[in-house]
Every structure is written in C-alpha cells, then in structure tokens.
Design a protein around this motif. Sequence first.
Motif, PDB file in Angstrom:
ATOM      1  N   ASN A   1      40.040  56.359  31.237  1.00 45.56           N
ATOM      2  CA  ASN A   1      41.092  56.517  30.231  1.00 45.56           C
ATOM      3  C   ASN A   1      40.761  55.735  28.974  1.00 45.56           C
ATOM      4  N   LEU A   2      40.324  54.482  29.158  1.00 45.43           N
ATOM      5  CA  LEU A   2      39.985  53.656  27.995  1.00 45.43           C
ATOM      6  C   LEU A   2      38.797  54.244  27.233  1.00 45.43           C
ATOM      7  N   ILE A   3      37.776  54.667  27.956  1.00 50.31           N
ATOM      8  CA  ILE A   3      36.602  55.248  27.300  1.00 50.31           C
ATOM      9  C   ILE A   3      36.990  56.506  26.512  1.00 50.31           C
ATOM     10  N   SER A   4      37.885  57.299  27.103  1.00 48.72           N
ATOM     11  CA  SER A   4      38.331  58.524  26.432  1.00 48.72           C
ATOM     12  C   SER A   4      39.032  58.208  25.111  1.00 48.72           C
TER      13      SER A   4
ATOM     14  N   PRO B   1      27.494  42.073  34.098  1.00 49.32           N
ATOM     15  CA  PRO B   1      28.316  42.304  35.297  1.00 49.32           C
ATOM     16  C   PRO B   1      29.721  41.745  35.109  1.00 49.32           C
ATOM     17  N   ALA B   2      30.638  42.277  35.858  1.00 46.50           N
ATOM     18  CA  ALA B   2      32.021  41.796  35.780  1.00 46.50           C
ATOM     19  C   ALA B   2      32.095  40.342  36.242  1.00 46.50           C
ATOM     20  N   ARG B   3      32.984  39.589  35.651  1.00 47.96           N
ATOM     21  CA  ARG B   3      33.201  38.207  36.055  1.00 47.96           C
ATOM     22  C   ARG B   3      34.044  38.159  37.330  1.00 47.96           C
ATOM     23  N   GLU B   4      34.222  36.951  37.857  1.00 51.60           N
ATOM     24  CA  GLU B   4      34.968  36.797  39.112  1.00 51.60           C
ATOM     25  C   GLU B   4      36.393  37.308  38.993  1.00 51.60           C
ATOM     26  N   ASP B   5      36.972  37.215  37.790  1.00 55.60           N
ATOM     27  CA  ASP B   5      38.346  37.691  37.603  1.00 55.60           C
ATOM     28  C   ASP B   5      38.408  39.184  37.287  1.00 55.60           C
ATOM     29  N   GLY B   6      37.246  39.845  37.274  1.00 55.81           N
ATOM     30  CA  GLY B   6      37.205  41.280  37.020  1.00 55.81           C
ATOM     31  C   GLY B   6      37.017  41.658  35.564  1.00 55.81           C
ATOM     32  N   SER B   7      37.067  40.697  34.654  1.00 57.06           N
ATOM     33  CA  SER B   7      36.924  41.011  33.228  1.00 57.06           C
ATOM     34  C   SER B   7      35.493  41.431  32.909  1.00 57.06           C
ATOM     35  N   GLN B   8      35.345  42.279  31.897  1.00 58.05           N
ATOM     36  CA  GLN B   8      34.040  42.784  31.476  1.00 58.05           C
ATOM     37  C   GLN B   8      33.904  42.647  29.964  1.00 58.05           C
ATOM     38  N   LYS B   9      32.679  42.380  29.526  1.00 56.56           N
ATOM     39  CA  LYS B   9      32.449  42.096  28.111  1.00 56.56           C
ATOM     40  C   LYS B   9      32.815  43.284  27.236  1.00 56.56           C
ATOM     41  N   TRP B  10      32.455  44.496  27.653  1.00 56.87           N
ATOM     42  CA  TRP B  10      32.728  45.660  26.806  1.00 56.87           C
ATOM     43  C   TRP B  10      34.225  45.909  26.663  1.00 56.87           C
ATOM     44  N   VAL B  11      34.979  45.572  27.719  1.00 57.20           N
ATOM     45  CA  VAL B  11      36.436  45.750  27.657  1.00 57.20           C
ATOM     46  C   VAL B  11      37.041  44.715  26.715  1.00 57.20           C
ATOM     47  N   ASP B  12      36.589  43.462  26.829  1.00 51.14           N
ATOM     48  CA  ASP B  12      37.085  42.411  25.933  1.00 51.14           C
ATOM     49  C   ASP B  12      36.699  42.712  24.480  1.00 51.14           C
ATOM     50  N   PHE B  13      35.489  43.239  24.298  1.00 57.76           N
ATOM     51  CA  PHE B  13      35.042  43.627  22.957  1.00 57.76           C
ATOM     52  C   PHE B  13      35.967  44.690  22.376  1.00 57.76           C
ATOM     53  N   SER B  14      36.325  45.655  23.205  1.00 57.85           N
ATOM     54  CA  SER B  14      37.185  46.756  22.748  1.00 57.85           C
ATOM     55  C   SER B  14      38.589  46.276  22.393  1.00 57.85           C
ATOM     56  N   ALA B  15      39.029  45.222  23.055  1.00 59.10           N
ATOM     57  CA  ALA B  15      40.363  44.698  22.760  1.00 59.10           C
ATOM     58  C   ALA B  15      40.411  44.082  21.368  1.00 59.10           C
TER      59      ALA B  15
ATOM     60  N   ILE C   1      45.234  51.398  22.347  1.00 58.68           N
ATOM     61  CA  ILE C   1      44.036  50.738  22.886  1.00 58.68           C
ATOM     62  C   ILE C   1      44.417  49.502  23.689  1.00 58.68           C
ATOM     63  N   LYS C   2      45.294  48.683  23.149  1.00 56.43           N
ATOM     64  CA  LYS C   2      45.698  47.444  23.820  1.00 56.43           C
ATOM     65  C   LYS C   2      46.306  47.738  25.195  1.00 56.43           C
ATOM     66  N   GLN C   3      47.142  48.756  25.261  1.00 55.77           N
ATOM     67  CA  GLN C   3      47.757  49.119  26.538  1.00 55.77           C
ATOM     68  C   GLN C   3      46.711  49.577  27.541  1.00 55.77           C
ATOM     69  N   ALA C   4      45.754  50.377  27.084  1.00 58.79           N
ATOM     70  CA  ALA C   4      44.699  50.876  27.964  1.00 58.79           C
ATOM     71  C   ALA C   4      43.835  49.725  28.478  1.00 58.79           C
ATOM     72  N   VAL C   5      43.560  48.765  27.620  1.00 53.39           N
ATOM     73  CA  VAL C   5      42.772  47.588  28.013  1.00 53.39           C
ATOM     74  C   VAL C   5      43.525  46.769  29.045  1.00 53.39           C
ATOM     75  N   GLU C   6      44.799  46.535  28.804  1.00 53.91           N
ATOM     76  CA  GLU C   6      45.620  45.745  29.729  1.00 53.91           C
ATOM     77  C   GLU C   6      45.692  46.402  31.106  1.00 53.91           C
ATOM     78  N   GLN C   7      45.854  47.726  31.119  1.00 50.42           N
ATOM     79  CA  GLN C   7      45.934  48.442  32.390  1.00 50.42           C
ATOM     80  C   GLN C   7      44.624  48.343  33.169  1.00 50.42           C
ATOM     81  N   LEU C   8      43.497  48.468  32.477  1.00 50.57           N
ATOM     82  CA  LEU C   8      42.198  48.349  33.141  1.00 50.57           C
ATOM     83  C   LEU C   8      41.973  46.930  33.640  1.00 50.57           C
ATOM     84  N   ASN C   9      42.317  45.939  32.825  1.00 49.96           N
ATOM     85  CA  ASN C   9      42.146  44.548  33.238  1.00 49.96           C
ATOM     86  C   ASN C   9      42.997  44.209  34.457  1.00 49.96           C
TER      87      ASN C   9
END
Length: 272
Positions: A152-155, A171-185, A245-253
Amino acid sequence: MNMNAVGIDVSKGKSMVAILRSYGEIISKPFEVKHTVSGIRSLIEQIQSIDGESRIVMEHTGRYYEPLVRELSKADLFVSAINPKLIKDFGDNSLRKVKSDKADAVKIARYTLDSWTELRQYSLMDEIRNQLKTMNRQFDFYMKHKTAMKNNLISILDQTYPGANTYFDSPAREDGSQKWVDFSATYWHVDCVRKLSLNAFIDHYQKWCKRRKYNFSRSKAVEIYEASKELVSILPKDDLTKLIIKQAVEQLNTASQTVEQLRTMMNEAASK
C-alpha cells in the motif's frame, strides 16, 4: 484401587462427559458440561469426589478442548489430550459414523481404561505448544498484514516519490523499523528533495541520518538528489497528500513492530 475413566467428547462451548470404572461399570451416565467457570468447577468437584484414581481423556480437536484441558490440569487432575485418530481406530470404529455425543464420550472413557498405562499427562510443554500455535497463527496474520501495508505504501509513493522504496536495502531493526520507510516519512514527496539545493539536501539528509541513527553516505545523498530531478509525481505536494503518506507509514510501522514482537515472543517460548 479403583480406576475411574473420564471420557470427554468436546464441542464448541460444551462437552459430553462419561465416567466408567474397571470392566465398564458406569459411575455416571453421560452428562453435559458447559465451558464456563461454574460448569468446569462442578466437573472438577465431581471427579475429585470419586474414590480411586481418575484419568481424563479428550481429543485435541481444533481449539475447543483447550480451556477444559487447562483448567482440569490446573486442578491437579490427570488429563490427557490425544489424537482423534486413536479414538476413531479404537474398538468398533463407530465414533463419528453415527454421531452421538453420549456414545462418543462412553467410547473415549473405554479407550481410557484400555490405554490406562500408556496415557501421557497434559503438561507445561503442551501449554507452551498451544501458545506457540496461537502465536504462529498471529504471526502469519500480521505478516500478511505487513505485506499488504508495505504494498500500500509503495503504491502511494509511486504517485509522490517513485522508487523511494528502492534506495536502501538495510535489514529491518529489532523494532521492525526500516530505513526506506523512515525516509519516506520525512521525504514523502520528491519535491521535498529537489526543491532544495544539493548542499542543502546533503546537510538535511546528514542530520536526518544522525537523528535516526543511520549511517550517512555523501555519495548516496548525491545519488538520491540527482535521481529526484528525473522523477514525475502525480499527487501534489500538499497537506492532504502528506497525511495519506503519514498514515500509510504509521500502519506499516505498527504491523512491522507487531511482527517483531511476536517473533521475539515465539523464540522465548520455544527456548523453554
């Protein structure tokens, strides 16, 4: 010593119980027990009141048996949850051919007497195994949810910042966060990058990496900036698009965090 066999035919929310003694003597005609606190407590008291040693057997069918086997075990009663096939193959194989809860309960009680010494008592390992099964089901559910939220976020990014999801393969961090997702936020629209000068973006990106505790690469910053000049966005850079975008990022995180929490819980349970 009297051997008391308690056969329980389990179904959703209730069970049929039959109690036999050696040589098939009927202690109690089949009766129904609801899977409520009072219903299970009454069954426990009845079993405990019988002279001799009692052993309880039920099939581990689906999840309906779990509250019953857990409460009976907590009451220090000998209870065994067995493969339904063992009951089906026992005796005349009548179980489930002509469905009768009372007859099924009696057959399970007869199996209990016949297999008395081979019965395995429900234990902490069984409970942990049930926990693992439940967590695994939840893990599969949230993995599918995470994949859906990622797609959904990529779309959406394809309409605001095409390719932003491909810039990093960390790779994802221990809390599940990913650099590309944080970048997109932060850089949720391509204009967040190309409207700055190259040096201004490099400085901003470096501070972002430091704040987020990511490694900074000047060459990567230049690569991102130069690529932004050729991108075509569909959605405008405004508050509404930013909110989407913010909502999509939050949902993925959220989904990613849940997946990693479950992964940790499963590893801890399995280590026991």
